[in-house]
Motif scaffolding. Structure first.
Motif, short mmCIF file in Angstrom:
data_model
loop_
_atom_site.label_atom_id
_atom_site.label_comp_id
_atom_site.label_asym_id
_atom_site.label_seq_id
_atom_site.Cartn_x
_atom_site.Cartn_y
_atom_site.Cartn_z
N SER B 270 -92.76 -0.39 102.40
CA SER B 270 -93.84 -0.29 103.39
C SER B 270 -95.07 -1.07 102.94
CB SER B 270 -94.22 1.17 103.60
OG SER B 270 -94.79 1.70 102.41
N ASP B 271 -95.85 -1.55 103.92
CA ASP B 271 -97.13 -2.18 103.57
C ASP B 271 -98.30 -1.23 103.82
OD1 ASP B 271 -97.20 -2.19 106.32
OD2 ASP B 271 -97.71 -4.32 106.52
N LEU B 272 -97.99 -0.10 104.45
CA LEU B 272 -99.03 0.92 104.64
C LEU B 272 -98.38 2.29 104.66
CD1 LEU B 272 -102.08 1.48 105.33
CD2 LEU B 272 -101.35 1.63 107.70
N LEU B 273 -98.84 3.17 103.78
CA LEU B 273 -98.29 4.52 103.72
C LEU B 273 -99.39 5.50 104.14
CD1 LEU B 273 -95.59 5.91 102.74
CD2 LEU B 273 -96.93 6.61 100.76
N ILE B 274 -99.06 6.33 105.13
CA ILE B 274 -100.06 7.26 105.65
C ILE B 274 -99.63 8.67 105.29
CG2 ILE B 274 -101.26 8.02 107.74
CD1 ILE B 274 -99.75 5.15 108.78
N GLY B 275 -100.12 9.18 104.19
CA GLY B 275 -99.76 10.52 103.72
C GLY B 275 -100.58 11.56 104.46
N ILE B 276 -99.91 12.54 105.05
CA ILE B 276 -100.64 13.60 105.75
C ILE B 276 -100.14 14.96 105.26
CG2 ILE B 276 -101.43 14.48 107.99
CD1 ILE B 276 -100.41 11.95 109.29
N GLY B 277 -101.04 15.72 104.63
CA GLY B 277 -100.67 17.05 104.15
C GLY B 277 -99.56 17.02 103.12
N VAL B 278 -99.60 16.00 102.27
CA VAL B 278 -98.62 15.89 101.18
C VAL B 278 -99.38 15.84 99.86
CG1 VAL B 278 -96.61 14.72 102.13
CG2 VAL B 278 -98.64 13.40 101.61
N ARG B 279 -98.69 16.20 98.77
CA ARG B 279 -99.41 16.15 97.49
C ARG B 279 -98.76 15.20 96.49
NH1 ARG B 279 -97.13 19.76 93.79
NH2 ARG B 279 -95.58 21.13 94.67
N PHE B 280 -97.91 14.31 96.98
CA PHE B 280 -97.31 13.27 96.14
C PHE B 280 -96.66 13.88 94.90
CE2 PHE B 280 -100.43 11.22 98.82
CZ PHE B 280 -99.82 10.03 99.21
N ASP B 281 -95.87 14.92 95.14
CA ASP B 281 -95.15 15.60 94.07
C ASP B 281 -94.08 14.67 93.50
OD1 ASP B 281 -94.11 18.10 92.72
OD2 ASP B 281 -92.34 17.47 93.84
N ASP B 282 -93.78 14.81 92.22
CA ASP B 282 -92.86 13.88 91.57
C ASP B 282 -91.44 13.92 92.14
OD1 ASP B 282 -93.34 16.39 89.63
OD2 ASP B 282 -91.24 15.79 89.49
N ARG B 283 -91.02 15.07 92.68
CA ARG B 283 -89.69 15.13 93.29
C ARG B 283 -89.63 14.27 94.56
NH1 ARG B 283 -88.06 16.50 89.12
NH2 ARG B 283 -86.60 18.16 88.59
N ALA B 284 -90.78 14.05 95.16
CA ALA B 284 -90.82 13.23 96.37
C ALA B 284 -91.11 11.75 96.08
CB ALA B 284 -91.88 13.76 97.34
N THR B 285 -91.88 11.49 95.05
CA THR B 285 -92.34 10.11 94.82
C THR B 285 -91.45 9.33 93.86
OG1 THR B 285 -93.74 10.72 92.95
CG2 THR B 285 -94.77 10.72 95.15
N GLY B 286 -90.67 10.02 93.02
CA GLY B 286 -89.98 9.32 91.95
C GLY B 286 -91.01 8.72 91.00
N ARG B 287 -90.58 7.67 90.29
CA ARG B 287 -91.46 7.04 89.31
C ARG B 287 -92.74 6.55 89.99
NH1 ARG B 287 -89.52 1.97 85.61
NH2 ARG B 287 -91.63 1.13 85.51
N LEU B 288 -93.88 7.07 89.50
CA LEU B 288 -95.13 6.87 90.24
C LEU B 288 -95.59 5.42 90.28
CD1 LEU B 288 -97.49 9.88 89.50
CD2 LEU B 288 -96.66 9.06 91.71
N ASP B 289 -95.43 4.69 89.16
CA ASP B 289 -95.98 3.33 89.16
C ASP B 289 -95.15 2.39 90.03
OD1 ASP B 289 -93.81 3.35 87.52
OD2 ASP B 289 -94.72 2.16 85.91
#
Ligand SMILES: Cc1ncc(C[n+]2csc(CCOP(=O)(O)OP(=O)(O)O)c2C)c(N)n1
Ligand SMILES: [Mg+2]
Lengths: 161, 567
Positions: B270-289
């Motif tokens: 994606s070129d734009l990510l619109i997070g709404i009511g999420v907390r970017f938990d590691d199970r959802a994001t995988g490797r953060l960098d």
């Protein structure tokens, strides 16, 4: 990197434990902490010096804000803040060196608040640097005990915080 | 009006709209239970373990959107609640835990059944009270409900010494709460909204990333409207299941460790990510960098501390999801252009290809596979008012992958804490909250054994919940990791020896037990269960070593997703 936070909290039981607990749980380091009721006794002001160790300051202040009993959190920049610490220093004093100690005390505008046959107790207020300096100068005479408050701070002049 | 602290507590709970309390009494709460006896509005459900009382309150809250209330006595009762409190904290669920405490004058002396309840729960509550003065009870209870529900919801504990419950007070009901330190921001900053909207209009490959906050806020309708208006696809977390209809053509599926390949690839490209009511938990994001590496990130959340906590944010917007989506909708109607819609077409084509190429699949053979069981549950209930709860482990992930949720508050799972044993008590709470729903707990043989005593609660309350055990005779998820990452050196995961006969267990509790050992029996067994107006346990003997795929290995990036058959 160290930051001085001035935190206005409700003066209620358990608030200190909540704040200390938050710092512990989130892995933030408290360098020093001073707390007492404000002019309005419903509130207390905490002055917390936090050692960020690379963590973003924003996380600390935002997490503090989430505590229901925390009313206001301000990051005090050194240039805008009045900061003081107080120390009581008990130094070994013999007849020959008493005069030297008194001279140092005078230079630092400190006070001698107790005298015994073998000791002098000095009260000094000022910035942490000043207290470090006088402590260093008194060391050669033999410091028996030292009690130091955490830092207390307010913003300068009319700037409200 | 003179009332005891206990009666004042009950009266204030009634005024706050409490209809049910899940709990177990004890010495310290005797006065409270005595007062409850006289309540015509509050129904008490006697659980068989306090952990289940907290989870039931949690399930009730998730299903209803109201505060769930549970109660336990001092000491062991209160400590048994702790897992449930932490579970609610991690998933931002509003529950109120009322605990008894030893009499004021012996607090701190290690009195019989004394535990430092407020101390033990301190790091995992939104707020808590140790009541020292009976006069404070009405104010504290009112505050507790307000705090639990408003802003980012969470658990609140009220710990009350026995003597405080017995003290007489002049009853009053406070009209308002006065909390100078608790003022959640609801409305989004207008300038930020405009800025974010411009990015969305200009983006060529945008993705909305929805979390549990959408459900909490009641913003599903607005999210659907906005996604359709802007022509932006929607991915979601486990907690976000139900935030957006999963069968909608703009749905990318769940992302993360066991998310869809399509969702994980879309977020990555994606070129734009619109997070709404999420907390970017590691199970959802995988490797953060390597999470959404090409994207600008907009983050909308009611909790300012979540913004920038795990991922750097380009456009932060603090506020309530529903309020902000309404603001977006209003602004978008003026700013939207044909071009902004059209330039996303290529992106949609790409997504369509991914969906076609990487559907969720499993071998279509005669083996009894868990995915098939969940698919059948879905097929039989998709047109009914249904609530799914889950255990933790493989069963939870199969439920998440194969049960397509279309409405908020109908998929209830322990996300943040991953608490085995959550499924059954959560189903009890959900069924109490929604008596006319078909409540199905898709559970694991390991998970259910942590809470099976509360089958009694379901049965004696005539709760017609259906418990489907995906029985692999293993702590399956742990076994899967041992197979994949520890050279199949299975250690402490085999449950086959010692597991009870679940059909007999159901029978012992007065529930209906059904065993399924063949694929061809699945459908009829489920049909039978769903039309039986009783607590039913269906023990399904699935392929023992089936794995959950696709999968992002721990520490890997979302697009390093493995497994799953290609079409
Ligand atoms: C209370 C608790 N203890 C341990 C774990 C670690 N754990 C995660 S999944 C799992 C296995 C669950 O087994 P089961 O309920 O049979 O589900 P399956 O994976 O086999 O579907 C375990 C032990 C946990 N999540 N929660
Ligand atoms: Mg299992």
């Amino acid at each position: 990197m160290k930051h001085t936070l001035s935190v206005l909290v409700e003066n209620k039981p358990g608030v200190l434990a909540r704040i200390a607990g938050l710092f512990r749980r989130r892995g933030f380091n408290i360098d020093s902490l001073a707390v007492a009721p404000t002019e309005d006794t419903r509130y207390s002001r905490m002055t917390i010096v936090v050692d960020l160790e690379g963590k973003p300051l924003e996380q600390v202040t935002k997490q503090l804000h989430k505590l229901v009993n925390v009313i206001k959190v301000s990051d005090l920049k050194p240039s805008e803040a009045l900061e003081r610490e107080l120390a009581l220093i008990k130094v070994g004093a013999t007849t020959p060196n008493r005069a030297q100690i008194i001279e140092i005390v005078d230079i630092f505008r400190a006070k001698i608040i107790d005298v015994s046959r073998t000791t002098l107790t000095v009260e000094v207020t000022g910035t942490a640097d000043k207290i470090d300096a006088i402590t260093n100068l008194l060391k050669p005479f033999g410091i028996k005990e030292i009690a130091r408050t955490g830092k207390v701070a307010l913003t300068r002049g009319s700037k409200e915080q | 009006m003179k009332l005891t602290g206990a009666a004042a507590l009950v009266k204030t709970l009634e005024k706050e709209g409490v209809e049910v309390i899940f709990g177990i009494p004890g010495g310290a709460t005797l006065p409270f239970y005595d007062a409850l006896k006289d309540s015509e509005k509050i129904h008490h459900i006697l659980m068989r373990h306090e952990q289940c009382a907290a989870h039931a309150a949690d399930g009730y809250a998730r299903a209803s959107g109201k505060v769930g209330t549970c109660s336990a006595t001092s000491g062991p009762g209160a400590t048994n609640l702790v897992t449930g409190i932490v579970n609610a904290y991690m998933d931002s669920i509003p529950i109120l835990a009322i605990t008894g405490q030893v009499p004021s004058k012996v607090i701190g002396t290690d009195a019989f059944q004394e535990a430092d309840t407020t101390g033990i729960t301190l790091p995992a509550v939104k707020h808590s009270y140790l009541v020292t003065d009976a006069k404070e009870i009405p104010r504290i209870v009112k505050e507790a409900f307000y705090i639990a529900l408003n802003g980012r919801p969470g658990p609140v504990v009220i710990d009350i010494p026995r003597d405080v419950l017995q003290t007489e007070i002049d009853y009053y009901y406070p009209d308002e709460v006065d909390l100078p330190g608790f003022k959640p921001t609801l409305k989004g900053h207008a300038k930020q909204i405009k800025l974010a909207l411009k990015e969305m209009l200009n983006a060529k490959r945008p993705v909305i990333f929805a979390g549990g906050g959408i459900i909490t806020s009641g913003a599903s309708k607005e999210l659907l409207e906005f996604a359709e208006l802007m022509n932006i696809p929607v991915a979601y977390t486990l907690m976000g299941k139900g935030a957006f209809p999963e069968i909608h053509k703009l749905s990318l599926g769940m992302i993360g460790m066991h998310g869809t390949k399509c969702g994980n690839y879309a977020v990555t490209e994606s070129d734009l990510l619109i997070g709404i009511g999420v907390r970017f938990d590691d199970r959802a994001t995988g490797r953060l960098d390597r999470f959404a590496p090409h994207a600008k990130i907009i983050h909308i959340d009611i909790d300012p501390a979540e913004i920038g906590k795990n991922v750097p944010i380009d456009i932060p917007i603090v506020g309530d999801a529903k309020t902000i989506l309404k603001q977006f909708l209003e602004a978008a109607k003026k700013m939207i252009t044909k071009e902004s819609i059209n330039q996303k077409e290529e992106w949609h084509k790409k997504i369509k290809d991914w969906k076609k190429k990487y559907p969720l699949t499993y071998p279509q053979d005669n083996a009894l596979r868990p995915q098939y069981v969940v698919e059948q549950i879905y097929e039989l209930t998709k047109d009914k008012k249904t609530i799914i709860t889950t255990g933790v482990g493989q069963n939870q992930m199969w439920a998440a992958q194969y049960y397509k949720v279309t409405k908020p508050r109908t998929f209830i799972s322990s996300g943040g804490l991953g608490t085995m044993g959550f499924g059954l008590p959560a189903a009890i709470g959900a069924q109490v909250a929604s008596p006319d729903s078909l409540v199905i707990d898709i559970d694991g043989d390991g998970s259910i054994q942590m809470v099976s005593q509360d089958l009694a609660t379901a049965v004696y309350n005539n709760l017609p919940i259906k418990i489907v055990i995906l029985n692999n005779g293993y702590l399956g998820m742990v076994r899967q990791w041992q197979q994949l990452f520890y050279k199949k050196r299975y250690m402490a995961v085999d449950l086959a020896v010692g597991t009870p006969d679940f059909v007999k267990l159901a029978d012992a509790y007065g529930a209906v037990g059904i065993r399924v050992t063949k694929k061809k029996e699945v459908k009829s067994a489920l049909e039978e269960a769903f039309k039986t107006p009783k607590t039913v346990l269906i023990d399904v003997w699935i392929e023992r070593e089936e794995n959950v795929f696709p999968m992002v290995p721990a520490g890997a990036a979302l697009d390093e997703i493995i497994g799953g058959l290609e079409k």
